[in-house]
Write an enzyme that holds these catalytic residues in place. Structure first.
Site, PDB file in Angstrom:
ATOM      1  N   SER A 147       0.829  -1.208   0.000  1.00  0.00           N
ATOM      2  CA  SER A 147       0.000   0.000   0.000  1.00  0.00           C
ATOM      3  C   SER A 147       0.855   1.247   0.000  1.00  0.00           C
ATOM      4  CB  SER A 147      -0.859   0.036   1.263  1.00  0.00           C
ATOM      5  OG  SER A 147      -1.648  -1.097   1.360  1.00  0.00           O
ATOM      6  N   HIS A 173      -1.112  -2.506  -7.299  1.00  0.00           N
ATOM      7  CA  HIS A 173      -1.800  -2.205  -6.040  1.00  0.00           C
ATOM      8  C   HIS A 173      -3.315  -2.304  -6.215  1.00  0.00           C
ATOM      9  CE1 HIS A 173      -3.007   0.856  -2.782  1.00  0.00           C
ATOM     10  NE2 HIS A 173      -2.862  -0.330  -2.244  1.00  0.00           N
ATOM     11  N   GLU A 205      -3.808   0.409  -9.065  1.00  0.00           N
ATOM     12  CA  GLU A 205      -2.711   1.335  -9.347  1.00  0.00           C
ATOM     13  C   GLU A 205      -1.500   0.541  -9.825  1.00  0.00           C
ATOM     14  OE1 GLU A 205      -3.246   5.074  -6.329  1.00  0.00           O
ATOM     15  OE2 GLU A 205      -2.382   3.292  -5.459  1.00  0.00           O
ATOM     16  N   ASN A 247      -3.926   6.097  -1.441  1.00  0.00           N
ATOM     17  CA  ASN A 247      -3.659   6.132   0.005  1.00  0.00           C
ATOM     18  C   ASN A 247      -3.010   7.429   0.467  1.00  0.00           C
ATOM     19  OD1 ASN A 247      -4.855   3.720   0.639  1.00  0.00           O
ATOM     20  ND2 ASN A 247      -3.022   2.540   0.158  1.00  0.00           N
TER      21      ASN A 247
HETATM   22  P1  NAD Z   1      -3.776  -9.630   5.947  1.00  0.00           P
HETATM   23  O1  NAD Z   1      -3.215  -9.463   7.309  1.00  0.00           O
HETATM   24  O2  NAD Z   1      -5.235  -9.860   5.759  1.00  0.00           O
HETATM   25  O3  NAD Z   1      -3.025 -10.835   5.177  1.00  0.00           O
HETATM   26  C1  NAD Z   1      -1.649 -10.993   5.135  1.00  0.00           C
HETATM   27  C2  NAD Z   1      -1.375 -12.476   4.916  1.00  0.00           C
HETATM   28  O4  NAD Z   1       0.026 -12.634   4.633  1.00  0.00           O
HETATM   29  C3  NAD Z   1      -1.673 -13.340   6.146  1.00  0.00           C
HETATM   30  O5  NAD Z   1      -2.503 -14.433   5.770  1.00  0.00           O
HETATM   31  C4  NAD Z   1      -0.289 -13.818   6.587  1.00  0.00           C
HETATM   32  O6  NAD Z   1      -0.280 -15.127   7.148  1.00  0.00           O
HETATM   33  C5  NAD Z   1       0.458 -13.802   5.257  1.00  0.00           C
HETATM   34  N1  NAD Z   1       1.911 -13.775   5.422  1.00  0.00           N
HETATM   35  C6  NAD Z   1       2.647 -13.089   6.326  1.00  0.00           C
HETATM   36  N2  NAD Z   1       3.964 -13.366   6.161  1.00  0.00           N
HETATM   37  C7  NAD Z   1       4.042 -14.248   5.124  1.00  0.00           C
HETATM   38  C8  NAD Z   1       5.116 -14.929   4.503  1.00  0.00           C
HETATM   39  N3  NAD Z   1       6.376 -14.750   4.911  1.00  0.00           N
HETATM   40  N4  NAD Z   1       4.836 -15.780   3.480  1.00  0.00           N
HETATM   41  C9  NAD Z   1       3.562 -15.978   3.067  1.00  0.00           C
HETATM   42  N5  NAD Z   1       2.498 -15.348   3.636  1.00  0.00           N
HETATM   43  C10 NAD Z   1       2.742 -14.506   4.652  1.00  0.00           C
HETATM   44  O7  NAD Z   1      -3.293  -8.329   5.140  1.00  0.00           O
HETATM   45  P2  NAD Z   1      -3.955  -7.671   3.830  1.00  0.00           P
HETATM   46  O8  NAD Z   1      -4.939  -6.643   4.237  1.00  0.00           O
HETATM   47  O9  NAD Z   1      -4.346  -8.754   2.888  1.00  0.00           O
HETATM   48  O10 NAD Z   1      -2.695  -6.860   3.263  1.00  0.00           O
HETATM   49  C11 NAD Z   1      -1.680  -7.516   2.544  1.00  0.00           C
HETATM   50  C12 NAD Z   1      -0.887  -6.493   1.737  1.00  0.00           C
HETATM   51  O11 NAD Z   1      -1.768  -5.809   0.847  1.00  0.00           O
HETATM   52  C13 NAD Z   1      -0.168  -5.422   2.548  1.00  0.00           C
HETATM   53  O12 NAD Z   1       1.026  -5.076   1.931  1.00  0.00           O
HETATM   54  C14 NAD Z   1      -1.163  -4.273   2.490  1.00  0.00           C
HETATM   55  O13 NAD Z   1      -0.550  -3.022   2.672  1.00  0.00           O
HETATM   56  C15 NAD Z   1      -1.682  -4.404   1.084  1.00  0.00           C
HETATM   57  N6  NAD Z   1      -2.987  -3.812   0.830  1.00  0.00           N
HETATM   58  C16 NAD Z   1      -3.961  -3.853   1.776  1.00  0.00           C
HETATM   59  C17 NAD Z   1      -5.195  -3.261   1.518  1.00  0.00           C
HETATM   60  C18 NAD Z   1      -6.291  -3.297   2.542  1.00  0.00           C
HETATM   61  O14 NAD Z   1      -7.265  -2.544   2.406  1.00  0.00           O
HETATM   62  N7  NAD Z   1      -6.212  -4.127   3.555  1.00  0.00           N
HETATM   63  C19 NAD Z   1      -5.441  -2.656   0.279  1.00  0.00           C
HETATM   64  C20 NAD Z   1      -4.434  -2.667  -0.689  1.00  0.00           C
HETATM   65  C21 NAD Z   1      -3.210  -3.240  -0.403  1.00  0.00           C
END
Ligand code: NAD
Length: 301
Positions: A129, A150, A162, A200
């Protein structure tokens, strides 16, 4: 099987690896499988993978109920998703999208380990993000084949993606990523590689300000959310939205903005820090600015 043809000399994108089966990873796996790509979903444990698949199954069923897709499309999409607990399981993917937690050290280690096993011509993308694509790319053996893709949350519903080029990203990688995103039926907005990109950069300071408004006692949770829903026609209030995004992710993005732009206007609200320290991360932990453990969300302040 869906394939994005990109260049006669290069591999096409047919098989997509997704690292992280959390809310973003399972959404990306869902839309890629529905669009006809073969998907390999990776996470650290079988339980995480199981829960990611349960979410995909539930969301596909909802789309069937709403006549967005047919039962047949759902069954075929589920059949296209393979699961793996190891990065080796992603070795023959044409594109790997990283969606692990928003922690730079976790992502750096992942890219280092992934490059050791991933075929050399494959493209790598991060769904970060806010973290610099150029910096993440520099931890790989192929910065020219690295790009920010993104997605927005929830992935199956949101139209925008994005695309962020790092300093070294080549035209081939950019065009391949654009075609891939278009093949998912989504629109591209191109952002330069600056902290938190476009959406963001604008959205998170607004959410952080809403948390300051709560912290300073200007309004309570209900008043702040109602004010922005009814007074600014936002579909969700900012605190409800923060819970939806995840308060840990919100804090990480504010820290990246604060450090990356060195401007005090981006300082994360201490109340946001406190919620994260408490482990109250929003919907995913059932508590944040609202408590989701009962039938109806109840404000926690
Ligand atoms: P989340 O916490 O729901 O999921 C993250 C997942 O990654 C978990 O299941 C965790 O077990 C896994 N994980 C952690 N370390 C790992 C590893 N070493 N190998 C494999 N898997 C691993 O988080 P999310 O909301 O899905 O966010 C994930 C990414 O997407 C982040 O970088 C976040 O900034 C980005 N993002 C989030 C949003 C949002 O609205 N939540 C929107 C766009 C982008």
């Amino acid at each position: 099987m869906r394939a994005v043809p990109v260049d006669e000399n290069m591999a096409v994108i047919k098989k997509v690896g997704v690292i992280g089966a959390g809310q973003m990873g399972n959404g990306i796996a869902h839309v890629a499988a529905v669009a006809g790509f073969d998907v390999v979903l990776n996470d650290v444990s079988g339980d995480r993978l199981k829960s990611g698949m349960a979410t995909i199954n539930g969301n596909l069923s909802r789309q069937v109920a709403k006549n967005v897709i047919t039962e047949d499309v759902k069954a075929k999409a589920l059949g296209r998703i393979a699961l793996t607990e190891t990065l080796e399981g992603l070795a023959d993917c044409d594109l790997v999208i990283e969606t692990a937690v928003e922690k730079e050290e976790v992502k750096r280690k992942l890219f280092h380990d992934l490059c050791a096993v991933l075929k050399p011509e494959a493209l790598i993308a991060s769904n970060t993000s806010s973290i610099s694509i150029t910096r993440l790319a520099s931890t790989t053996d192929r910065p020219e084949r690295f790009i920010g893709i993104h997605f927005m949350n929830p992935v199956p519903l949101m139209e925008l993606v994005e695309l962020i080029r790092g300093i070294a990203t080549d035209d081939f990688t950019f065009e391949a990523a654009k075609e891939f995103v278009n093949a998912l039926g989504k629109q591209v907005a191109v952002s330069e590689d600056f902290p938190a990109f476009i959406v963001n950069r604008i959205l998170l300071p607004m959410i952080n300000e809403a948390i300051y408004t709560l912290y300073e006692g200007v309004g309570n949770v209900e008043a702040i959310d109602a004010a922005m829903k009814l007074g600014a026609h936002h579909p969700m209030g900012p605190l409800e939205l923060a819970d939806f995004i995840g308060l840990d992710t919100c804090l990480s993005i504010m820290q990246v903005l604060h450090e990356g732009l060195a401007d005090s206007k981006y300082r994360p609200c201490p109340l946001l820090v406190k919620y994260v320290e408490a482990g109250w991360l929003g919907r995913k932990t059932q508590r944040g600015f609202y408590d989701y453990r009962g039938a109806k969300p109840v404000p926690t302040r």
